[in-house]
Design an enzyme around this catalytic site. Structure first.
Site, PDB file in Angstrom:
ATOM      1  N   GLU A  10       4.766 -29.182  41.513  1.00 59.97           N
ATOM      2  CA  GLU A  10       5.097 -27.890  40.598  1.00 59.97           C
ATOM      3  C   GLU A  10       4.980 -26.909  41.761  1.00 59.97           C
ATOM      4  O   GLU A  10       4.141 -26.630  42.348  1.00 59.97           O
ATOM      5  CB  GLU A  10       4.074 -27.907  39.636  1.00 59.97           C
ATOM      6  CG  GLU A  10       4.180 -26.471  38.858  1.00 59.97           C
ATOM      7  CD  GLU A  10       5.735 -26.596  38.377  1.00 59.97           C
ATOM      8  OE1 GLU A  10       6.338 -27.425  37.507  1.00 59.97           O
ATOM      9  OE2 GLU A  10       6.323 -25.545  38.682  1.00 59.97           O
ATOM     10  N   CYS A  12      -3.952 -23.335  45.878  1.00 61.52           N
ATOM     11  CA  CYS A  12      -3.068 -24.180  46.704  1.00 61.52           C
ATOM     12  C   CYS A  12      -3.007 -23.811  48.070  1.00 61.52           C
ATOM     13  O   CYS A  12      -3.203 -25.121  48.861  1.00 61.52           O
ATOM     14  CB  CYS A  12      -1.595 -24.087  46.256  1.00 61.52           C
ATOM     15  SG  CYS A  12      -1.600 -24.788  44.488  1.00 61.52           S
ATOM     16  N   LYS A  58       5.864 -30.542  49.232  1.00 64.07           N
ATOM     17  CA  LYS A  58       5.113 -29.452  48.575  1.00 64.07           C
ATOM     18  C   LYS A  58       4.096 -28.947  49.515  1.00 64.07           C
ATOM     19  O   LYS A  58       3.689 -27.853  49.506  1.00 64.07           O
ATOM     20  CB  LYS A  58       4.425 -30.207  47.367  1.00 64.07           C
ATOM     21  CG  LYS A  58       3.183 -29.494  46.627  1.00 64.07           C
ATOM     22  CD  LYS A  58       3.794 -28.175  45.780  1.00 64.07           C
ATOM     23  CE  LYS A  58       2.523 -27.558  45.376  1.00 64.07           C
ATOM     24  NZ  LYS A  58       2.482 -26.925  44.203  1.00 64.07           N
TER      25      LYS A  58
END
Ligand code: UDX
Ligand code: ADP
Length: 482
Positions: free
Chosen positions: A172, A283, A227
């Site tokens: 995501e 993150c 990612k």
């Protein structure tokens, strides 16, 4: 190629990623039943609250999406096994924080929640189930998930259906604060996997609202690594501009002018060049440390050092700001009231994970400061948790220093407005770029503060002229001209 028909989705983990992502899928695909499950009963109760302002995640536009889909084809519950059993596709959206102890502590991701999920899926799934990794995971985690699931596969026995799995990686890329916009019109959707039918099934779900050319298909490992790499590149830009900001402050340059000048080079681009108190959020730091761990694991210590410095520079920037505040306030903040405006790691979210405000507040508390903290969306209980310090009651502005202040003990309390937060303070530090901080009336606020007073604008949101005309002194990140 024919895709598996997906009629029922289960998402394990109702956090910042799982909740908004599933709400948008349910909104855009009314024919698919979407069940979001979590072990945390309080969180699920909040997702089911009829008062949409009580949703556990604050995201602009999320309430409207949830309102349209909830009760129609979107449910939130703690019935994990039943939801897995009913699902054709299971998303794993659980937390993967950095390990705090054991092998790889401080760098590797803690995969205990992902592994627990994989085991639960292995135990409860029926028929063929597509399992989608949504949490940001270290490269080759799919292998862990796959081996657990493969061990549970079985042929048809005694009239029961065979049990089988396909594993996909679908990282995501949403950013908090703009999650709904990012989900509704993403720059790209990335799907990594080996089973073309499973890939097609997931691509068709996104195909309900994402143009086909934006759906990128890769192998599993490229998807997982993309990612980590995307976050590492973004974080690297922030550390780069923050390093230049420090230099600007010494040379009379303004980092915003430098950012504009370099950002108009189309090869560099203008985004993610805002100097500030350093990156926070769940993150960036975690993913870079993960990358560092992987590089060391694969015998690439120089590559690991390269990325590790992006995090080191970020930490340095946060300590630099607290040091600078102490220096400007005559070398001591012991017993002084300081107003912290903003605690979330960025505007438009109530998330405080790795927020720069935490490290800066810690430094100042260590120096014995009395902090009044105001954030329009962060719950004071969360601040107490992050600072590992219970709130004190707000002292009387007119009264002299409290006993704690005189003893040099750092304390904090929660402000309810900017005005009551800056009252009696020697300085206001702006740490989150909330819209309301851009429009403050410094001429009205200045007389509430103890003079001479400072504004430390770590987000460059104030109008420097307005602050100066109020008689307050100003430091602005990366501004060598103020
Ligand atoms: C990030 C990535 O953007 C997203 O793609 C990924 O899925 C998750 O991690 P997020 O952490 O939610 O998203 O927010 P982001 O907007 O990227 O900001 C991260 C941090 O960098 C914030 O603390 C923000 O204030 C800071 N930042 C961002 C800057 O200091 N300067 C900038 O120019 C941009
Ligand atoms: P993210 O930002 O990645 O969404 P969060 O911490 O906000 O992370 O959310 C992760 C959620 O996953 C939490 O609400 C947690 O309770 C939930 N969770 C973790 N492990 C499990 C599990 N085995 N089953 C169900 N829910 C889980």
């Amino acid at each position: 190629m024919t895709a598996f028909p997906i009629r029922n989705i289960c998402c394990i983990g109702a956090g910042y990623v799982g909740g908004p992502t599933m709400a948008v899928i349910a909104d855009r695909c009314p024919q698919i039943q979407v069940n979001v499950v979590d072990l945390n009963e309080a969180r699920i109760a909040a997702w089911n609250d009829l008062d949409l302002s009580k949703l556990p995640v604050y995201e602009p536009g999320l309430d409207a999406v949830v309102d349209r889909a909830r009760g129609r084809n979107l449910t939130f519950s703690t019935q994990v096994d039943a939801a897995i059993a009913a699902a054709d596709m299971v998303f794993i959206s659980v937390n993967t924080p950095t390990k705090t102890k054991g092998l790889g502590a401080g760098q590797a991701s803690d995969l205990r929640w992902v592994e627990a999920c994989a085991r639960q899926v292995a135990q409860s799934a029926q028929g063929h189930t597509i399992v989608v990794e949504k949490s940001t995971l270290p490269v080759r985690t799919a292998e862990v998930v796959r081996s657990i699931l493969e061990a549970a596969q079985r042929q048809a026995v005694d009239g029961e259906l065979p049990i089988s799995f396909s594993v996909l990686s679908n990282p995501e890329f949403l950013a908090e604060g703009t999650a709904i916009r990012d989900l509704e019109s993403p720059d790209r959707v990335l799907i990594g996997g080996e089973n073309p039918v499973a890939i097609q099934s997931l691509a068709e779900i996104y195909g309900h609202w994402v143009p086909v050319e934006k759906i990128l298909l890769t192998n599993l490992w490229s998807s997982e690594l993309s990612k980590l790499t995307a976050n590492a590149f973004l974080a690297q830009r922030i550390s780069s501009i923050n390093s230049v900001a420090a230099l600007c402050e010494h040379t009379g340059a303004d980092v915003r002018e430098v950012a504009r000048a370099i950002g108009s080079d189309s090869r560099i681009g203008s985004k993610f060049l805002e100097a500030g108190p350093g990156f926070g959020g769940s993150c960036f730091q975690k993913d870079i440390l993960n990358l560092v761990y992987l590089c060391r694991h694969f015998g690439l210590p120089d590559v690991a050092d390269y990325w590790e410095n992006v995090v080191a520079l970020n930490t340095w920037q946060q300590h630099r700001i607290s040091r600078l505040v102490v220096q400007k306030l005559f070398g001591t903040v012991t017993g002084k009231r300081l107003a912290l405006l903003g605690f979330a790691f960025k505007a438009d979210t109530n998330d405080t994970r790795e927020a720069p405000a935490i490290r800066i507040a810690h430094d100042l508390l260590e120096e014995g400061a009395q902090l009044a903290i105001y954030d329009p969306k962060v719950d004071p209980q969360q601040i107490a948790f992050d600072l590992q310090l219970a709130a004190s009651s707000p002292p009387d502005v007119q009264a002299g220093p409290t006993r704690a202040a005189l003893s040099g003990e750092g304390t904090w309390w929660s402000g309810t407005s900017v005005a009551d937060t800056v009252a009696g303070a020697d300085a206001a530090l702006i740490l989150t770029e909330w819209h309301e901080f851009r429009q403050l009336d410094w001429v009205a606020l200045a007389p509430l503060m103890r003079q001479p007073a400072w504004v430390f604008d770590a987000r460059a949101v104030v109008d420097p002229e307005a602050v100066k005309s109020s008689g307050l002194m100003l430091w602005r990140v990366g501004d060598g001209a103020v």
